[in-house]
Design an enzyme around this catalytic site. Structure first.
Site, PDB file in Angstrom:
ATOM      1  N   ASP A 177       0.830  -1.213   0.000  1.00 22.58           N
ATOM      2  CA  ASP A 177       0.000   0.000   0.000  1.00 22.58           C
ATOM      3  C   ASP A 177       0.857   1.253   0.000  1.00 22.58           C
ATOM      4  OD1 ASP A 177      -1.281  -2.345   1.466  1.00 22.58           O
ATOM      5  OD2 ASP A 177      -3.029  -1.133   1.000  1.00 22.58           O
ATOM      6  N   ASP A 201      -1.534  -2.576  -4.080  1.00 29.06           N
ATOM      7  CA  ASP A 201      -1.843  -1.153  -4.023  1.00 29.06           C
ATOM      8  C   ASP A 201      -0.578  -0.340  -4.264  1.00 29.06           C
ATOM      9  OD1 ASP A 201      -4.457  -1.746  -3.663  1.00 29.06           O
ATOM     10  OD2 ASP A 201      -4.605  -1.009  -1.602  1.00 29.06           O
ATOM     11  N   HIS A 206     -11.629  -2.505   6.555  1.00 25.00           N
ATOM     12  CA  HIS A 206     -11.624  -3.696   5.702  1.00 25.00           C
ATOM     13  C   HIS A 206     -11.881  -4.958   6.518  1.00 25.00           C
ATOM     14  CE1 HIS A 206     -10.234  -1.014   2.639  1.00 25.00           C
ATOM     15  NE2 HIS A 206      -9.084  -0.803   3.218  1.00 25.00           N
ATOM     16  N   HIS A 221      -3.358  -3.957   2.437  1.00 26.47           N
ATOM     17  CA  HIS A 221      -4.741  -3.485   2.409  1.00 26.47           C
ATOM     18  C   HIS A 221      -5.126  -2.646   3.623  1.00 26.47           C
ATOM     19  CE1 HIS A 221      -8.585  -3.214   0.576  1.00 26.47           C
ATOM     20  NE2 HIS A 221      -9.219  -4.105   1.298  1.00 26.47           N
ATOM     21  N   VAL A 222      -4.912  -3.156   4.811  1.00 28.49           N
ATOM     22  CA  VAL A 222      -5.202  -2.382   6.020  1.00 28.49           C
ATOM     23  C   VAL A 222      -3.972  -1.530   6.326  1.00 28.49           C
ATOM     24  CG1 VAL A 222      -5.788  -2.492   8.459  1.00 28.49           C
ATOM     25  CG2 VAL A 222      -6.707  -4.203   6.871  1.00 28.49           C
TER      26      VAL A 222
HETATM   27 FE   LIG Z   1      -6.070  -2.148  -0.588  1.00 26.66          FE
END
Ligand SMILES: [Fe+2]
Length: 532
Positions: free
Chosen positions: A212, A240, A394, A421-422
């Site tokens: 991310d 990401d 999430h 993601h987090v």
């Molecule tokens: Fe994500």
């Protein structure tokens, strides 16, 4: 031992506080609590718990004051600076276009085959196609080898990409420094990389974990922090990348700036790619005509579809960032495997179909039995959406994939699962949660020495900012969690041992804010991290 005592006392204290509390839940549960010869037992959270005798009550009450009410591991009390995370402006030095007409930019490399004897070299030229050839060799002054690549480009709404080149150079010697040159005329650029060592059971190797990332000031700190580690050899990127989709019309100029931003590392070390949700770039709303237009004008379907917004998923990502998926028998670039040193790395796709009968399901079902732990003892899985996540961001988004694949990860003794993601950090104990069927109610994670450790490193520093809100109390499967930007390092020593560290950006490189020794699940299971 002291820590274990504190944890045990803490858990008992939690029971005690519950038992003494004149709350509604206490009243409703009172009928099922009674005294036994060993103390008081009550029912809470689907489990029988035993409260301590009076001396234990006193001790527990004191300890509650010390350690607080907490079922799980550590929720770090580290307080980071509360500043907004903003993207670096377009004229930032890290986005600088290299000098020279049509100079190659956004250079990055990734492993190009299953076992590290090939490398995919990728770059972009903006003005014209130029050359897709790579000159390379082991002598910096005599690049005596060459390979010819291809180029591609794409349109996205009102954006047209440059010429995106990909060239695979093959038959590399292992663990060898290669120099390579791309571009023509006065805009030739030179880089180098060290090819991965020959695959073998005791080959040490050091991976960086970044997820991310984005392109904010914090992203720049994360990358610089990672670069300050002199031992890291490759990046396992957890999805990401650019966050271009956060801009109006998914402004793909931000894909270009991101490519120039990470070049300073990605041109020299292979980055192993995982697709995240910000790579999907599904934007049907970017239609340039109204639906009635086709009926009014009678244009054919092909032209009409081309005007219908951006409905081809992963378009910028797949044009720009290649993966060697075919060499592991995959049919899509989003799920695949590679071997590096003593590790077998499996990349799975959170945003591609993974249900039974899907191509990814069939591939993974066939892939896991192929892993040869005598050759590659370390089995590492990368994904974007975490299965075990105790932040209020999430939450449970990885749950359906967990239901599909977790039993396989236990059967084949996956060592560690890295996710992003987090936008925070979290490490789990070794736990599993596969006992549940739709009637038995067994839905709690339990300690399991065959289970991987789940680690979320979604803290690269993108413009969306940190995930700071955690579920409370910390669940029993969660060993350590903290809302700070950072990256992690997974350092394989031999077939049995690997040392893992997480580094928050606010510290110097030598500081590890979290760490643990990994004991290989196949070769040595004596460890344990499980304390639930
Ligand atoms: Fe994500």
């Amino acid at each position: 031992m002291l820590l274990l005592l504190l944890r045990a006392a803490s858990a008992r204290a939690y029971s005690t506080v519950f038992f003494l509390s004149p709350s509604a839940s206490y009243l409703t549960r009172w009928p099922v609590a009674w005294r036994t010869g060993e103390g008081v037992i009550d029912w809470q959270m689907g489990r029988w718990r035993q409260a301590p005798r009076p001396l234990g009550l006193l001790l527990a009450a004191i300890l509650v004051g010390i350690v607080g009410r907490c079922d799980g591991g550590i929720s770090s009390a580290y307080v980071r600076k509360a500043e907004k995370t903003i993207d670096m402006p377009l004229d930032s030095d890290v986005f600088r276009v290299p000098p020279g007409y049509n100079a190659p930019q956004q250079v990055h490399i990734t492993q190009g085959d299953l076992d590290g004897t090939a490398m995919i070299i990728s770059w972009v030229t903006e003005d014209e196609p130029g050359s897709s050839e790579v000159l390379y060799g082991t002598d910096e002054n005599n690049l005596d080898l060459s390979a010819e690549g291809i180029y591609t480009r794409y349109k996205f709404y009102n954006y047209t990409s440059g010429y995106i080149h990909h060239c695979t150079i093959s038959n590399l010697k292992h663990d060898t420094k290669y120099y390579y040159a791309i571009g023509i005329g006065d805009a030739i650029r030179k880089f180098w990389f060290i090819s991965p060592p020959e695959v073998g059971p005791d080959v040490p190797y050091t991976f960086g974990l970044i997820g991310d990332l984005g392109q904010s000031y914090d992203s720049n700190i994360t990358l610089a922090h990672y670069e300050s580690n002199p031992n890291a050899q490759a990046v396992l990127f957890l999805g990401d990348l650019s966050y271009a989709d956060k801009y109006p019309y998914h402004d793909n100029v931000r894909w270009d700036t991101w490519g120039r931003f990470v070049e300073r590392n990605a041109a020299y070390q292979p980055w192993i790619w995982t697709a995240g949700n910000h790579e999907i770039d599904y934007a049907p709303e970017l239609s340039i005509i109204h639906q009635s237009f086709q009926g009014e004008t009678g244009i054919d379907d092909t032209l009409y579809q081309s005007l219908q917004g951006e409905t081809i998923q992963f378009k910028p990502y797949t044009h720009r960032y290649w993966t060697p998926f075919e060499s592991s028998g995959s049919t899509e670039p989003y799920w695949y495997s590679i071997k590096m040193a003593s590790a077998h790395i499996i990349v799975v796709a959170s945003y591609s179909a993974y249900g039974r009968y899907s191509p990814q399901f069939k591939w993974l079902e066939a892939e896991l039995p192929k892993v040869n732990r005598s050759l590659t003892p370390w089995l590492i899985v990368l994904m974007h959406a975490p299965w075990y996540n105790s932040y209020n961001y999430h939450y449970m988004e990885g749950e359906s994939m967990r239901v599909m694949y977790e039993s396989w990860f236990l059967k084949y003794k996956v060592d560690v699962v890295f996710a992003g993601h987090v936008h925070a950090y979290e490490r789990s104990y070794r736990v599993s949660n596969i006992a549940y069927n739709i009637v038995n109610g067994k839905c709690d994670p339990v300690p399991d020495e065959s289970a991987p450790v789940y680690i979320t490193v979604g803290d690269g520093g993108n413009l969306e900012g940190l995930a700071t809100n955690m579920t409370q109390p910390q669940p029993s499967y969660s060993a350590f969690r903290e809302s700070s930007f950072g990256h992690a390092i997974f350092e394989i020593k031999n077939r049995t041992h690997a040392y893992y560290t997480w580094h928050r950006n606010d510290d110097g490189n030598a500081v590890a804010a979290d760490s643990m020794w990994f004991y290989n699940r196949y070769w040595q299971t004596a460890e344990t991290t499980s304390a639930v």
